[in-house]
Design a protein around this motif. Structure first.
Motif, PDB file in Angstrom:
ATOM      1  N   LYS A 277       0.846  -1.189   0.000  1.00 35.64           N
ATOM      2  CA  LYS A 277       0.000   0.000   0.000  1.00 35.64           C
ATOM      3  C   LYS A 277       0.884   1.242   0.000  1.00 35.64           C
ATOM      4  O   LYS A 277       1.846   1.314   0.754  1.00 35.64           O
ATOM      5  CB  LYS A 277      -0.886  -0.001   1.252  1.00 35.64           C
ATOM      6  N   GLU A 422       2.431   2.996   8.226  1.00 37.62           N
ATOM      7  CA  GLU A 422       1.313   3.920   8.391  1.00 37.62           C
ATOM      8  C   GLU A 422       1.453   4.789   9.643  1.00 37.62           C
ATOM      9  O   GLU A 422       0.915   5.892   9.698  1.00 37.62           O
ATOM     10  CB  GLU A 422       0.001   3.139   8.500  1.00 37.62           C
ATOM     11  N   ARG A 526      -0.165 -11.038  12.669  1.00 36.85           N
ATOM     12  CA  ARG A 526      -1.302 -10.384  12.003  1.00 36.85           C
ATOM     13  C   ARG A 526      -2.595 -11.057  12.446  1.00 36.85           C
ATOM     14  O   ARG A 526      -2.618 -12.262  12.669  1.00 36.85           O
ATOM     15  CB  ARG A 526      -1.174 -10.523  10.489  1.00 36.85           C
TER      16      ARG A 526
HETATM   17 MG    MG Z   1       0.985  -3.659   7.193  1.00 42.57          MG
END
Ligand code: MG
Ligand code: ATP
Length: 651
Positions: A277, A422, A526
């Motif tokens: 991303k 992020e 995750r």
């Molecule tokens: Mg990530």
């Protein structure tokens, strides 16, 4: 995550606390815990981060939330990131201090003082402007770990052109996708670079990539890294970096005053869980946050020689090789090579020769050091080291302790820093002069950070229980948006636990975690990496910790196939057929319980990793289940995937 609870304790639980060494505490940048004050003053507490910078125009407010979750930090303020990293250090006594020490792949080293770096950055800025780059044009930088990379980043920052650094090892395809996504018309690259002693053609990849970009690439600047080794031909609109800079020698370029909210760069995530991303970071909040965290957590001081052994092609390198350390006026070390070339003591030789004070790397690197053996660090004088850090993956207690003992000599705090592309900067970790360390837990949230582990309804879970790791309050380093667009940003990170109607925005990290009664957070992997065994949810990190705790095991990855699959990489010289599977089984029984015992243990010399060094469990799962591999563009060692497929298929 579904309604069922995760499994309880395991070896991923942090061990006993280790107090930071007194020798460290007595000189640490931060000796008192500011968390309470930060909570009381929030968001005003973040002025302390902004105060580390020089502002062209003072900001009006610390935080604007009228467009949440598109928060604006230090709104109304104007600043220039390059001026903060260079110009202001030239006044005062720092102009002849080393800003950058470069250790090249062929044994070269080069030092730039702050003044020398500032001069080259201005020449590069003048050159880019001369080619037509104006404020807000995105410049793509496709360079290995050579000084021209930070120079070009800072040159872009100086003229207000956001940079998009593409990791040099990525393919022509990945490069053209990123050029296209950013609508970038300018590129800085090199003719080639050395990989384990061989010259490698980068320019060929670039020429291919540019052909498949849908818009015109107006200018490509090529750094001559190889000299005679690989002559390259410059086509139309291609310029030699050094000639171009020579044409602008001595020119000065005024730094553009950027709004705090203006973009500083775009950077792609590692692609561990899927397609990478493109994350956009704004100038004021990001720079304040990386400077503040580098000072508080990495304890960076102007007089230090600081080394983050990551690649600038990932966020760690942006935040903690370039922007954080240079904003603080320290000496940052840039290493082009690999840890085992020409020999496995290469990093320790560099630490000794440069008297490195602070060293920051990834758990995957530490596991490799452990695999090679303690004799390599022990053959060097590492007594200059004061602090060690890790980032990128969970670090299991055995690896943590090995690092603490064999690299740190038991005298250096180890900070296990959890954060993401992020988040821009560190979020969970110990403050090294304040907090006790617990191997296996990243630590409590940093001051001002409100991290919570929650159940599927968004309610905080009890200590010891696993859930989703979320962040409640905004923080200055947070991403502004995604390249995929604002909707994608909201969808990806802010949709799961937020209640927009109530103005309640909660950031979903996508990671699973558990908190202990002291507020220390252990990151379990995750949320998608959870294994479901007879109704119990087991975390991969927890299982892997139990396996890696076995003497003789260097690295392990656990996934769900037909039962639990464990891929295990043994230490140097260990023959796994001599009882290793049995010992692993017993260790898992003891740590978690027989339910977690792997059904299948596959020994392998290596595990599939992203180019930033993370284990790609998604691929291992697909191999175990005989499924299609999906997007493998992030994969660094494709050969291992073929080998594992064969091994699994044969048995
Ligand atoms: Mg990530
Ligand atoms: P993608 O988002 O494309 O799948 P990625 O998440 O690996 O890739 P990065 O932003 O480079 O991309 O990595 C952030 C992730 O790395 C975190 O979400 C977490 O899973 C992991 N991570 C980073 N530091 C730590 C740490 N100290 N402990 C545990 N996990 C960590």
């Amino acid at each position: 995550m579904d309604e069922r609870r995760w499994s309880g304790s395991g070896t991923a639980d942090a061990g006993p606390s280790i107090p930071p060494p007194e020798s460290f505490v007595s000189r640490a940048n931060m000796r008192e815990d500011p968390r309470e004050e930060f909570d009381e003053e929030w968001p005003g507490c973040w002025e302390r981060a902004a105060e580390l910078l020089s502002w062209e125009t003072e900001y009006d407010t610390v935080l604007e939330d009228d467009e949440a979750p598109f928060y604006r930090w230090f709104d109304g303020g104007k600043l220039n990131a390059a001026a903060n990293c260079l110009d202001r250090h030239l006044e005062g006594g720092a102009k002849n201090r080393a800003a950058l020490r470069w250790e090249g792949k062929r044994g070269e080293s080069r030092t730039y003082t702050y003044r020398e770096l500032a001069v080259e950055v201005e020449e590069c800025a003048a050159a880019l402007s001369g080619l037509g780059v104006v404020e807000d044009d995105v410049v793509t930088l496709y360079l290995p770990m050579i000084p021209e990379l930070p120079v070009a980043m800072l040159a872009c920052a100086r003229i207000g052109a956001p940079h998009s650094v593409v990791f040099a090892g990525l393919s022509a395809d990945a490069l053209s996708t990123r050029i296209e996504a950013a609508n970038s018309e300018y590129l800085v690259t090199c003719d080639g670079y050395y990989r384990r002693g061989d010259a490698f053609n980068q320019k060929g990849k670039v020429d291919n990539a540019v052909l498949s970009v849908g818009h015109d690439v107006r200018a490509t600047v090529v750094v001559d890294r190889l000299g005679e080794d690989l002559p390259h031909h410059l086509g139309d609109d291609q310029y030699d970096y050094h000639d171009l800079l020579a044409a602008h020698a001595g020119e000065s370029v005024e730094p553009v005053a950027r709004d705090s909210r203006d973009d500083l760069f775009v950077m792609y995530t590692s692609g561990t869980t899927g397609e990478p991303k493109g994350v956009v970071h704004a100038t004021g909040g990001y720079l304040s946050y990386v400077a503040w965290t580098a000072r508080a957590v990495l304890d960076v001081e102007p007089g230090d020689t600081y080394w983050c052994a990551a690649d600038i092609g990932w966020i760690t390198g942006h935040s903690y090789i370039v922007y954080g350390p240079l904003a603080l006026g320290t000496t940052t070390l840039l290493y082009e090579g690999t840890p085992d070339y020409p020999d496995r003591d290469r990093l320790w030789e560099i630490v000794e020769r440069n008297a490195v004070d602070v060293f920051y790397t990834a758990p995957t690197a530490v596991r490799a050091f452990m695999k090679w053996g303690a004799e390599y660090p022990e053959s060097h004088d590492l007594s200059s080291l004061r602090l060690l850090g890790t980032v990128g993956e969970p670090i299991d207690p055995r690896t943590w302790k090995w690092y603490y003992r064999h690299v740190g000599g038991g005298n250096c705090p180890v900070v296990d820093t959890w954060w993401q592309t992020e988040t821009g900067g560190m979020m969970l970790t110990t403050l090294p002069g304040v907090d006790e360390m617990k191997p296996g837990a990243a630590g409590p949230p940093l001051p001002g950070i409100d991290a919570r582990v929650v159940d599927p309804d968004g309610e905080a879970v009890d200590p010891g229980e696993a859930g989703s790791l979320t962040i409640r309050r905004p923080w200055p380093g947070m991403a502004r948006t995604l390249y995929g667009g604002d909707d994608a940003f909201v969808e990806e990170y802010w949709s799961r636990f937020s209640d927009p109607a109530a103005g309640d925005w909660v950031y979903d990290s996508g990671d699973a975690a558990r908190v202990d009664p002291d507020g220390y957070v252990t990151v379990l992997g995750r949320t998608d990496d959870v294994i479901d065994v007879s109704g119990r949810r087991l975390s991969t990190a927890e299982l892997e910790s139990a396996i890696v705790a076995t003497e003789g095991v260097a690295e392990a990855a656990v996934v769900a196939g037909d039962g639990i699959y464990a891929y295990v990489s043994p230490e140097q010289g260990v023959d796994p057929s001599r009882g290793l599977p049995e010992v692993i089984g017993t260790n898992v029984d003891d740590a978690i319980g027989p339910v977690a015992r792997p059904d299948r243990i596959v020994f392998t010399p290596d595990l599939p990793k992203t180019r930033s060094g993370k284990i790609m469990r998604r691929l291992l799962g697909a191999i175990a289940r005989g499924e299609d591999l999906g997007d493998t563009s992030a994969l660094r060692n494709p050969e291992i995937v073929g080998e594992l497929r064969e091994t699994i298929g044969e048995e």
